[in-house]
Design a protein around this motif. Structure first.
Motif: not given
Ligand code: GTP
Length: 602
Positions: A116-141
């Protein structure tokens, strides 16, 4: 600050995906605080605020970042409230930015709230920088999550930054991405001032503090400014920013985010979304998107102990100092005595206020059934010539023969749930009069969108959703307006007398089920008395469900037949204690828990 060296961004993340941890890292890396000051989470901790004069409510921090290109950039990190109840505040925060970091947990993937928040952000013409966090976790994919961001959200994630906010991996890459990928703000410094009011709060030392984003012109200390929506004028006595410590400035130019104070007494005068302009040289028109926020969920709050009424009044007034979005007015109830009818932006907002009253102010409260605002069209104008009324309290419902139509608010809900729980969630939505709009599957999870009446959601929808999905489902909604419905007032009668705190407005089609559930639960919750107690649910004069609590057969003391005086007294004391937590209703005592418990649907 020249606009081309400014970057304004927010962080979008689902709860627990690491927003606060990442914000702390960014502040630390850019030198906003010493290591010692960083010892606990900055953006999350109220105590630090008091101890060190760092204002956290602002949740906007100005960072200086010397980038690889040799230029030192000013980064404004704007934190946004993460819940649907505060969607309007979120939309104004987003309107103050040009871009966003989208933080997704590498082990959890995309969640409904994020969407929901991303879609709002897109509606505001934002440039979105994806960050995939917690890559240290063993279960990270991370690769799977990268694909999910592309499939579900539909944005390019090939440049997503892989990070661990906890162990400090990827922080430099994130800072570089902010500078190179998010566009700088634009705005003419010579144009008449236009600044958007992004947030306001009450500070015991500074008074009402206003967070602004300057769109055009310059906002200066000593300037006379007009609030275009409120129609008021104030003298700016302080201008500054948070680093996160307060730094005083002389002015704020186009693209800048900062705060002002202007001897404003009440946060209600500083409404989110208002436009500030120069009184002497005003802008021709206000910024778009201003909305008057209205409470949508109402309930009564009553002290368990009638002597606490004044304390409740004081506590509510104090909370309201910092939150102009909730409303209250005095209410009296035959069953519960003196209390307040309060309005909230949503159920979470209600729970927050209720919890603060209980915890911080140490009050024991009874909450009546939450209700939405119904619109009632009358068959004939009332004495004041009014034909349409907004009904906030089921107790105020007009006579049925005076009602032409009743309309209720509807929402559009997005639910995100693992496949295995989908069946029961769809049934839940169906039972709550939901109309399915869409159903899609992505990687073992389903995304269902439903139109639902808000009144079917305010009780326990969220709890049911969580319990049916073992906590895995997430849910988000937007209001979509009013629709006419076959709605009726259901009264609950205990010993032939209506208990107004339990009356509610229900859809005729579900009234019987609701009524039956209610009387059955009340039968369990109300203790036996010396006489028989009928419990009825009724619509108008018609009883739709009925249970009877049978009379107590013997006096409790009869057990001590033979006469052990101490034991007898103990039993009587026990009874008395039990009574303390009850509400006398006519000749019937109703335990405090019954009021809330009875409202939970089976
Ligand atoms: P809310 O404040 O509840 O919205 O959560 P948030 O999104 O701000 O998340 P927060 O930063 O509080 O992090 C949630 C939990 O995840 C905390 O226990 C953090 O320590 C942990 N966490 C954050 N980033 C990382 C990370 O990169 N790796 C690991 N293993 N844990 C992390």
């Amino acid at each position: 600050t020249p606009p081309d060296t400014i970057r304004n961004f927010s962080i979008i993340a689902h709860i627990d995906h690491g927003k606060s941890t990442l914000a702390d890292r960014l502040i630390q890396r850019t030198g906003g605080l010493t290591d010692r000051e960083m010892s606990s989470q900055v953006l999350d901790n109220m105590d630090i605020e008091k101890e060190r004069g760092i204002t956290i409510k602002a949740q906007t921090v100005r960072l200086s970042y010397p980038a690889k290109d040799g230029v030192t950039y000013t980064l404004n990190l704007m934190d946004t409230p993460g819940h649907v109840d505060f969607a309007y505040e979120v939309s104004r925060s987003l309107a103050a930015c040009e871009g966003a970091l989208l933080v997704v947990d590498a082990a959890q993937g995309v969640e409904a709230q994020t969407l929901a928040n991303v879609y709002q952000s897109i509606e505001h013409d934002h440039e979105i920088v994806p960050v995939i966090n917690k890559i240290d976790l063993p279960a990270a994919e991370p690769e799977q999550v990268r694909k999910e961001i592309e499939d579900v959200i539909g944005i390019d994630a090939s440049q997503a930054v892989l990070a661990s906010a906890k162990s400090g991996i990827g922080i430099d890459e994130i800072l570089e991405a902010i500078v190179t990928r998010i566009p700088p703000p634009k705005g003419d410094p010579t144009a008449p001032l236009k600044a958007m009011l992004v947030d306001s709060w009450y500070d015991p030392y500074l008074g009402v503090v206003i967070l602004v984003r300057v769109m055009a012109g310059v906002l200066k200390k000593g300037q006379q400014v007009s609030f275009m929506q409120a129609g008021t004028t104030h003298l700016v006595d302080r201008v500054g920013c948070f680093r996160p410590k307060i730094e005083q400035l002389t002015d704020l130019g186009p693209g800048e985010i900062g705060f002002i104070t202007a001897q404003i007494k009440d946060v209600a005068q500083a409404r989110v979304g208002d436009t500030l302009t120069d009184t002497k040289r005003p802008a021709a028109e206000a910024l778009p998107g201003f909305k008057e926020v209205q409470p949508v969920v109402f309930c009564g709050l009553f002290p368990v102990d009638a002597n606490d009424f004044e304390k409740l009044r004081e506590s509510i007034s104090k909370l309201r100092l910092n939150d102009a979005s909730f409303s209250f007015e005095m209410e009296t109830s035959a069953a519960l005595g003196f209390g307040f009818r309060c309005g909230f932006l949503g159920l979470l907002h209600l729970e927050i206020i209720q919890e603060r009253l209980t915890r911080e102010y140490d009050l024991d409260l009874i909450t009546t059934a939450p209700s939405v605002v119904y619109q009632i069209e009358l068959t004939h104008p009332d004495p004041a010539g009014i034909t349409q009324i907004d009904l906030h309290n089921p107790a105020d419902m007009p006579d049925v023969n005076k009602i032409k139509t009743i309309s209720e608010p509807w929402i559009n809900a997005t639910i995100y749930v693992p496949d295995e729980y989908l069946g029961s969630i769809l049934k839940l939505c169906q039972d709550r009069r939901g109309i399915q709009q869409n159903l899609t599957y992505v990687g073992g999870r389903a995304q269902a969108t439903y139109e639902l009446p808000l009144n079917e959601v305010v009780f326990d929808f969220y709890d049911r959703l969580k319990s049916l999905s073992k906590g895995y489902a997430s849910f988000d909604y937007q209001q979509i307006g009013y629709r006419e419905g076959d709605l009726v007032k259901m009264s609950i009668l205990v010993n032939e007398e209506p208990v107004d705190a339990l009356s509610m407005i229900v859809h005729r089609g579900t009234a019987e089920v609701r009524g039956r559930g209610m009387v059955e639960r009340l039968k369990e919750l109300i203790p036996r008395h010396l006489f028989k107690i009928p419990i009825q649910a009724a619509i108008g004069g018609k009883v739709i469900a009925r249970e009877t609590i049978s009379a107590m057969r013997k006096d409790v003391t009869a057990k001590c037949y033979g006469g052990d005086a101490t034991r007898k007294r103990k039993l009587l004391d026990k009874q008395k204690k039990g009574k303390a937590k009850m509400r006398e209703y006519g000749s019937v005592s109703i335990p405090q828990e019954a009021f809330i418990a009875a409202l939970r649907m089976g």
